[in-house]
Write an enzyme that holds these catalytic residues in place. Structure first.
Site, PDB file in Angstrom:
ATOM      1  CG  HIS A 149      -9.390   0.986  -0.875  1.00  0.00           C
ATOM      2  ND1 HIS A 149      -8.900   0.651   0.372  1.00  0.00           N
ATOM      3  CD2 HIS A 149     -10.749   1.019  -0.742  1.00  0.00           C
ATOM      4  CE1 HIS A 149      -9.910   0.509   1.207  1.00  0.00           C
ATOM      5  NE2 HIS A 149     -11.033   0.729   0.570  1.00  0.00           N
TER       6      HIS A 149
ATOM      7  N   GLY B   7      -9.272   4.708   6.687  1.00  0.00           N
ATOM      8  CA  GLY B   7      -8.906   6.115   6.865  1.00  0.00           C
ATOM      9  C   GLY B   7      -7.440   6.337   7.174  1.00  0.00           C
ATOM     10  CG  PHE B   8      -6.080   7.332   9.898  1.00  0.00           C
ATOM     11  CD1 PHE B   8      -5.435   8.547   9.685  1.00  0.00           C
ATOM     12  CD2 PHE B   8      -7.427   7.343  10.251  1.00  0.00           C
ATOM     13  CE1 PHE B   8      -6.117   9.751   9.844  1.00  0.00           C
ATOM     14  CE2 PHE B   8      -8.118   8.542  10.406  1.00  0.00           C
ATOM     15  CZ  PHE B   8      -7.457   9.750  10.202  1.00  0.00           C
ATOM     16  N   GLY B   9      -3.351   4.388   7.730  1.00  0.00           N
ATOM     17  CA  GLY B   9      -2.449   3.242   7.778  1.00  0.00           C
ATOM     18  C   GLY B   9      -1.981   3.032   9.210  1.00  0.00           C
ATOM     19  N   GLY B  10      -1.337   1.892   9.442  1.00  0.00           N
ATOM     20  CA  GLY B  10      -0.683   1.661  10.728  1.00  0.00           C
ATOM     21  C   GLY B  10      -1.596   1.296  11.879  1.00  0.00           C
TER      22      GLY B  10
ATOM     23  CG  ASP C 283      -5.204   2.938   0.790  1.00  0.00           C
ATOM     24  OD1 ASP C 283      -6.163   2.189   0.556  1.00  0.00           O
ATOM     25  OD2 ASP C 283      -4.179   2.576   1.396  1.00  0.00           O
TER      26      ASP C 283
ATOM     27  CB  SER D 259      -0.913   0.003   1.228  1.00  0.00           C
ATOM     28  OG  SER D 259      -1.615   1.220   1.266  1.00  0.00           O
TER      29      SER D 259
ATOM     30  CG  ASP E  79      -6.731  -2.347   2.679  1.00  0.00           C
ATOM     31  OD1 ASP E  79      -5.611  -2.148   3.184  1.00  0.00           O
ATOM     32  OD2 ASP E  79      -7.358  -1.483   2.032  1.00  0.00           O
ATOM     33  N   GLY E  80      -5.534  -3.794   5.834  1.00  0.00           N
ATOM     34  CA  GLY E  80      -5.436  -3.111   7.125  1.00  0.00           C
ATOM     35  C   GLY E  80      -4.784  -3.994   8.174  1.00  0.00           C
ATOM     36  N   GLY E  81      -3.623  -3.571   8.651  1.00  0.00           N
ATOM     37  CA  GLY E  81      -2.948  -4.310   9.721  1.00  0.00           C
ATOM     38  C   GLY E  81      -2.413  -5.670   9.283  1.00  0.00           C
TER      39      GLY E  81
ATOM     40  CG  HIS F  44      -4.168  -1.161  -1.783  1.00  0.00           C
ATOM     41  ND1 HIS F  44      -5.321  -1.809  -2.196  1.00  0.00           N
ATOM     42  CD2 HIS F  44      -4.539  -0.337  -0.773  1.00  0.00           C
ATOM     43  CE1 HIS F  44      -6.340  -1.385  -1.460  1.00  0.00           C
ATOM     44  NE2 HIS F  44      -5.896  -0.490  -0.585  1.00  0.00           N
TER      45      HIS F  44
ATOM     46  CG  MET G 102      -8.037   7.860   2.188  1.00  0.00           C
ATOM     47  SD  MET G 102      -7.215   7.858   3.789  1.00  0.00           S
ATOM     48  CE  MET G 102      -6.435   6.241   3.736  1.00  0.00           C
TER      49      MET G 102
ATOM     50  CG  MET H 152     -11.294   4.075   1.620  1.00  0.00           C
ATOM     51  SD  MET H 152      -9.869   3.933   2.686  1.00  0.00           S
ATOM     52  CE  MET H 152      -8.577   3.934   1.455  1.00  0.00           C
TER      53      MET H 152
ATOM     54  CG  MET I  68     -12.196  -1.741   4.670  1.00  0.00           C
ATOM     55  SD  MET I  68     -10.640  -1.251   3.907  1.00  0.00           S
ATOM     56  CE  MET I  68      -9.672  -0.639   5.271  1.00  0.00           C
TER      57      MET I  68
ATOM     58  N   GLY J 134       0.774  -2.178   4.143  1.00  0.00           N
ATOM     59  CA  GLY J 134       1.478  -0.897   4.099  1.00  0.00           C
ATOM     60  C   GLY J 134       2.617  -0.878   5.091  1.00  0.00           C
TER      61      GLY J 134
HETATM   62  C1  DX5 Z   1      -6.659   2.002   5.342  1.00  0.00           C
HETATM   63  C2  DX5 Z   1      -6.216   1.688   3.949  1.00  0.00           C
HETATM   64  C3  DX5 Z   1      -5.151   0.641   3.879  1.00  0.00           C
HETATM   65  C4  DX5 Z   1      -3.856   1.034   4.521  1.00  0.00           C
HETATM   66  C5  DX5 Z   1      -3.224  -0.211   5.037  1.00  0.00           C
HETATM   67  O1  DX5 Z   1      -7.760   2.853   5.293  1.00  0.00           O
HETATM   68  O2  DX5 Z   1      -7.282   1.227   3.159  1.00  0.00           O
HETATM   69  O3  DX5 Z   1      -4.913   0.241   2.533  1.00  0.00           O
HETATM   70  O4  DX5 Z   1      -2.966   1.676   3.625  1.00  0.00           O
HETATM   71  O5  DX5 Z   1      -2.135   0.160   5.797  1.00  0.00           O
HETATM   72  P1  DX5 Z   1      -1.503  -0.773   6.918  1.00  0.00           P
HETATM   73  O6  DX5 Z   1      -1.023  -2.010   6.244  1.00  0.00           O
HETATM   74  O7  DX5 Z   1      -0.402   0.071   7.463  1.00  0.00           O
HETATM   75  O8  DX5 Z   1      -2.588  -1.066   7.928  1.00  0.00           O
HETATM   76 ZN    ZN Z   2      -6.801   0.326   1.143  1.00  0.00          ZN
END
Ligand code: DX5
Ligand code: ZN
Length: 228
Positions: A70, A146-149, A38, A11, A179-181, A36, A40, A72, A141, A201
């Site tokens: 993606h 909304g946020f990475g990490g 994202d 990502s 997608d996510g974590g 990927h 937003m 959002m 999801m 990501g």
């Molecule tokens: C979150 C995004 C994800 C994000 C994943 O809203 O859709 O694609 O980039 O990031 P990580 O892998 O850091 O959770």
């Molecule tokens: Zn995503």
């Protein structure tokens, strides 16, 4: 577990966005099949990221790598054509966003793009089932968008299993994305449950060697496809 090919999708949100062309080269060289992206809008999710310019920049650099976008955003139908023209190969739109879902998905496919349906952690699989014949990928999801990490939400695992059961039973040609974590700890249970596209990501980009990180995630996830 799934018999569909495993795909690793770094990502780009977690990349160093100030050096995006170098980061794109690094992703391209990493052996990841997809990237990927994202998008937003500050409405559907509280954060603002990037738009068609990012897709256009990555398209120039990435060669054969599939661009998985993606969205959002609210009203993704208004922007779908712009993203396809910028070079998107897949467009994932949210079930929870404001638009006529079935029409948006048909439109995406008519433009020659892969259609993906994304659903948030609280949304039940039963709401996605009627749309499975219209899509090529279902994006679950595994964090609130909304946020990475953020930390992986294990309560999504039964939803992956449920989606996988319906897809197999009805013989739909649909991949399951998580997608996510996602990282080496969480990829395995997701793949065992039926996911085959892994978006990651932070877990990939925090490592100095992206190629090694992608290879390691792939080997951990492949072990799950063998042992179930
Ligand atoms: C979150 C995004 C994800 C994000 C994943 O809203 O859709 O694609 O980039 O990031 P990580 O892998 O850091 O959770
Ligand atoms: Zn995503």
């Amino acid at each position: 577990m799934t018999s569909r090919p495993l795909i690793i999708a770094p990502s780009v949100l977690a990349a160093d966005l100030g050096r995006i062309e170098q980061e794109a080269e690094r992703i391209k060289a990493s052996g990841a099949e997809w990237v990927h992206i994202d998008v937003m809008d500050g409405h559907f999710v509280p954060n603002i990221s990037f738009g068609t310019n990012m897709v256009r920049t990555l398209r120039k650099v990435m060669g054969d790598v599939t661009l998985d976008v993606h969205l959002m955003i609210e009203q993704p139908d208004r922007y779908a054509r712009d993203f396809v023209e910028a070079g998107a190969d897949c467009l994932n739109v949210h079930l929870e966003a404001r638009h006529t879902l079935a029409r948006t998905l048909d439109h995406i496919r008519e433009m020659g793009c892969r259609a993906g349906l994304a659903i948030n952690p609280p949304t039940l699989i039963k709401h996605a089932i009627p749309l499975l014949p219209k899509i090529q990928q279902l994006l679950l999801m595994t964090v609130n968008p909304g946020f990475g990490g953020q930390a992986f939400l294990p309560e999504v695992l039964p939803k992956i299993r449920e989606a996988q059961e319906v897809i197999l039973r009805q013989n739909y040609d649909v991949d399951i994305t998580v997608d996510g974590g996602i990282g080496e700890e969480t990829a395995r249970p997701c793949v065992s449950a039926g996911a085959n596209i892994l978006v990651a990501g932070t877990a990939l980009f925090r490592q100095p060697d992206l190629t090694r990180a992608v290879a390691h995630l792939r080997s951990v996830a492949s072990a799950a496809t063998v042992s179930g």
